[in-house]
Motif scaffolding. Structure first.
Motif, PDB file in Angstrom:
ATOM      1  N   GLY A 122       0.796  -1.231   0.000  1.00 26.65           N
ATOM      2  CA  GLY A 122       0.000   0.000   0.000  1.00 26.65           C
ATOM      3  C   GLY A 122       0.825   1.276   0.000  1.00 26.65           C
ATOM      4  N   PHE A 123       2.123   1.153  -0.343  1.00 29.33           N
ATOM      5  CA  PHE A 123       2.986   2.336  -0.381  1.00 29.33           C
ATOM      6  C   PHE A 123       3.383   2.642  -1.827  1.00 29.33           C
ATOM      7  N   PRO A 124       3.662   3.927  -2.113  1.00 27.78           N
ATOM      8  CA  PRO A 124       4.285   4.216  -3.411  1.00 27.78           C
ATOM      9  C   PRO A 124       5.697   3.625  -3.463  1.00 27.78           C
ATOM     10  N   ALA A 125       6.273   3.557  -4.655  1.00 28.95           N
ATOM     11  CA  ALA A 125       7.609   2.951  -4.795  1.00 28.95           C
ATOM     12  C   ALA A 125       8.647   3.726  -4.003  1.00 28.95           C
ATOM     13  N   ASP A 126       8.469   5.044  -3.894  1.00 24.38           N
ATOM     14  CA  ASP A 126       9.465   5.873  -3.212  1.00 24.38           C
ATOM     15  C   ASP A 126       8.750   7.012  -2.487  1.00 24.38           C
ATOM     16  N   MET A 127       8.850   7.035  -1.169  1.00 25.25           N
ATOM     17  CA  MET A 127       8.135   8.048  -0.365  1.00 25.25           C
ATOM     18  C   MET A 127       9.079   9.109   0.188  1.00 25.25           C
ATOM     19  N   ARG A 128      10.301   9.175  -0.341  1.00 29.12           N
ATOM     20  CA  ARG A 128      11.260  10.090   0.279  1.00 29.12           C
ATOM     21  C   ARG A 128      10.974  11.543  -0.056  1.00 29.12           C
ATOM     22  N   GLU A 129      11.489  12.404   0.798  1.00 30.72           N
ATOM     23  CA  GLU A 129      11.243  13.833   0.713  1.00 30.72           C
ATOM     24  C   GLU A 129      12.598  14.510   0.888  1.00 30.72           C
ATOM     25  N   TYR A 130      12.973  15.330  -0.091  1.00 36.90           N
ATOM     26  CA  TYR A 130      14.321  15.903  -0.048  1.00 36.90           C
ATOM     27  C   TYR A 130      14.360  17.368   0.405  1.00 36.90           C
ATOM     28  N   GLY A 131      13.182  17.956   0.686  1.00 37.17           N
ATOM     29  CA  GLY A 131      13.133  19.351   1.144  1.00 37.17           C
ATOM     30  C   GLY A 131      13.907  19.543   2.440  1.00 37.17           C
ATOM     31  N   ILE A 132      14.009  18.474   3.243  1.00 41.20           N
ATOM     32  CA  ILE A 132      14.725  18.568   4.522  1.00 41.20           C
ATOM     33  C   ILE A 132      16.211  18.866   4.325  1.00 41.20           C
ATOM     34  N   CYS A 133      16.731  18.634   3.116  1.00 41.32           N
ATOM     35  CA  CYS A 133      18.157  18.902   2.859  1.00 41.32           C
ATOM     36  C   CYS A 133      18.453  20.397   2.898  1.00 41.32           C
ATOM     37  N   LEU A 134      17.453  21.170   2.526  1.00 41.84           N
ATOM     38  CA  LEU A 134      17.640  22.617   2.354  1.00 41.84           C
ATOM     39  C   LEU A 134      18.201  23.309   3.595  1.00 41.84           C
ATOM     40  N   PRO A 135      17.529  23.204   4.746  1.00 46.65           N
ATOM     41  CA  PRO A 135      18.056  23.887   5.929  1.00 46.65           C
ATOM     42  C   PRO A 135      19.409  23.345   6.380  1.00 46.65           C
ATOM     43  N   MET A 136      19.666  22.054   6.120  1.00 44.46           N
ATOM     44  CA  MET A 136      20.959  21.488   6.526  1.00 44.46           C
ATOM     45  C   MET A 136      22.074  22.064   5.650  1.00 44.46           C
ATOM     46  N   LEU A 137      21.833  22.143   4.348  1.00 41.67           N
ATOM     47  CA  LEU A 137      22.840  22.714   3.442  1.00 41.67           C
ATOM     48  C   LEU A 137      23.024  24.199   3.727  1.00 41.67           C
ATOM     49  N   ARG A 153      15.953  11.019 -10.239  1.00 43.34           N
ATOM     50  CA  ARG A 153      14.840  11.646  -9.508  1.00 43.34           C
ATOM     51  C   ARG A 153      15.357  12.411  -8.290  1.00 43.34           C
ATOM     52  N   LYS A 154      16.457  11.934  -7.738  1.00 44.01           N
ATOM     53  CA  LYS A 154      17.067  12.644  -6.602  1.00 44.01           C
ATOM     54  C   LYS A 154      17.630  13.992  -7.072  1.00 44.01           C
ATOM     55  N   VAL A 155      18.290  13.980  -8.251  1.00 40.36           N
ATOM     56  CA  VAL A 155      18.843  15.213  -8.812  1.00 40.36           C
ATOM     57  C   VAL A 155      17.709  16.208  -9.063  1.00 40.36           C
ATOM     58  N   LYS A 156      16.621  15.711  -9.691  1.00 41.62           N
ATOM     59  CA  LYS A 156      15.480  16.563 -10.027  1.00 41.62           C
ATOM     60  C   LYS A 156      14.853  17.148  -8.767  1.00 41.62           C
ATOM     61  N   ALA A 157      14.681  16.289  -7.771  1.00 42.19           N
ATOM     62  CA  ALA A 157      14.035  16.730  -6.533  1.00 42.19           C
ATOM     63  C   ALA A 157      14.859  17.823  -5.871  1.00 42.19           C
ATOM     64  N   LEU A 158      16.175  17.646  -5.791  1.00 45.94           N
ATOM     65  CA  LEU A 158      17.019  18.657  -5.146  1.00 45.94           C
ATOM     66  C   LEU A 158      16.966  19.959  -5.928  1.00 45.94           C
ATOM     67  N   GLU A 159      17.039  19.860  -7.257  1.00 46.84           N
ATOM     68  CA  GLU A 159      16.986  21.084  -8.065  1.00 46.84           C
ATOM     69  C   GLU A 159      15.636  21.765  -7.901  1.00 46.84           C
ATOM     70  N   GLY A 160      14.585  20.955  -7.746  1.00 45.77           N
ATOM     71  CA  GLY A 160      13.238  21.502  -7.523  1.00 45.77           C
ATOM     72  C   GLY A 160      13.153  22.295  -6.226  1.00 45.77           C
ATOM     73  N   PHE A 161      13.981  21.933  -5.270  1.00 43.57           N
ATOM     74  CA  PHE A 161      14.001  22.658  -3.997  1.00 43.57           C
ATOM     75  C   PHE A 161      15.025  23.793  -4.009  1.00 43.57           C
ATOM     76  N   GLY A 162      15.592  24.078  -5.194  1.00 43.86           N
ATOM     77  CA  GLY A 162      16.504  25.218  -5.310  1.00 43.86           C
ATOM     78  C   GLY A 162      17.944  24.905  -4.958  1.00 43.86           C
ATOM     79  N   ILE A 163      18.338  23.630  -5.066  1.00 49.59           N
ATOM     80  CA  ILE A 163      19.736  23.258  -4.822  1.00 49.59           C
ATOM     81  C   ILE A 163      20.347  22.824  -6.158  1.00 49.59           C
TER      82      ILE A 163
END
Ligand code: GTP
Ligand code: ZN
Length: 205
Positions: A122-137, A153-163
């Motif tokens: 009952g889960f999607p293939a990938d439930m990770r969230e990369y927005g949490i990287c922002l304040p740490m960086l 998808r990790k590259v895209k997600a980070l770029e989507g959050f402005g990294i």
């Protein structure tokens, strides 16, 4: 953002003596760790690894995946460069948690692939969230990454959050008979760029 810096200390390892920065996500209660080496806040792109927790691979020597091998290779690469950062995110099992990952492994023992197993639970293939990287960086003054990953998808997600990811560095390591099907599914269903395993070339994102 709910991720706050808590404390920093030295972390000597066989590869280098890193600085360990601890963060708390006040929204989820998750405790994240960043290892840094050298001057990462000078505005130049930083060699980086954004690694999601895999207790079985990172700590228990599992051969079902490539996580532990990638973790070690990333730390070695940062040590070789003398400068870099590893974000260790507590998103076990692509976000479903350790016990659900064991449930997923049970289904995989019965023939399901890694994506089918998540979906059957009952889960999607990938439930990770990369927005949490922002304040740490941001805390470390890091604006751009040279990212070690095979996951577009990790590259895209980070770029989507402005990294910005100025470079993608493949991290192909740890292939063995136990994880061959798992890695093939990652390439086939999750888009991982694993074309030629055991190759360490540098590619543009
Ligand atoms: N649900 C589930 N999670 C898994 C399985 N195998 C490994 N994982 C998790 O997958 C995640 C792997 O994360 P990363 O090391 O960041 O790797 P990635 O997104 O696959 O991409 P790379 O950057 O190329 O390594 C970890 O959270 C593991 O616990 C599995 O069969 N099922
Ligand atoms: Zn793993």
């Amino acid at each position: 953002m709910s991720v706050v810096f808590v404390a920093a200390s030295k972390l000597p390892t066989p590869f280098a003596e890193f600085t360990m920065h601890g963060f708390l996500d006040e929204a989820t209660g998750k405790e994240h760790v960043v290892l840094s080496l050298g001057d990462v806040g000078d505005g130049q792109p930083v060699l980086g690894r954004v690694h999601s927790e895999c207790l079985t691979g990172d700590a228990l020597f599992s051969l079902r995946c490539d996580c532990g091998f990638q973790l070690e290779a990333a730390l070695r690469a940062i040590a070789d460069e003398g400068r870099g950062v590893l974000l260790y995110l507590r998103q076990e099992g692509r976000g479903i948690g350790l016990l659900n990952k064991i449930r997923a492994y049970e289904l995989q023992d019965g023939g399901a692939d890694t994506v089918e197993a998540n979906e059957r639970l009952g889960f999607p293939a990938d439930m990770r969230e990369y927005g949490i990287c922002l304040p740490m960086l941001a805390h470390l003054g890091i604006r751009e990454l040279k990212l070690m990953t095979n996951n577009p998808r990790k590259v895209k997600a980070l770029e989507g959050f402005g990294i910005p990811v100025t470079e993608r560095k493949p991290l192909k390591t740890g292939l063995n008979p136990h994880n061959r099907k798992y890695l093939a599914t990652k390439a086939g269903k999750l888009g991982h760029m694993l074309g030629s395993l055991h190759q360490d070339e540098v590619e543009q994102p």
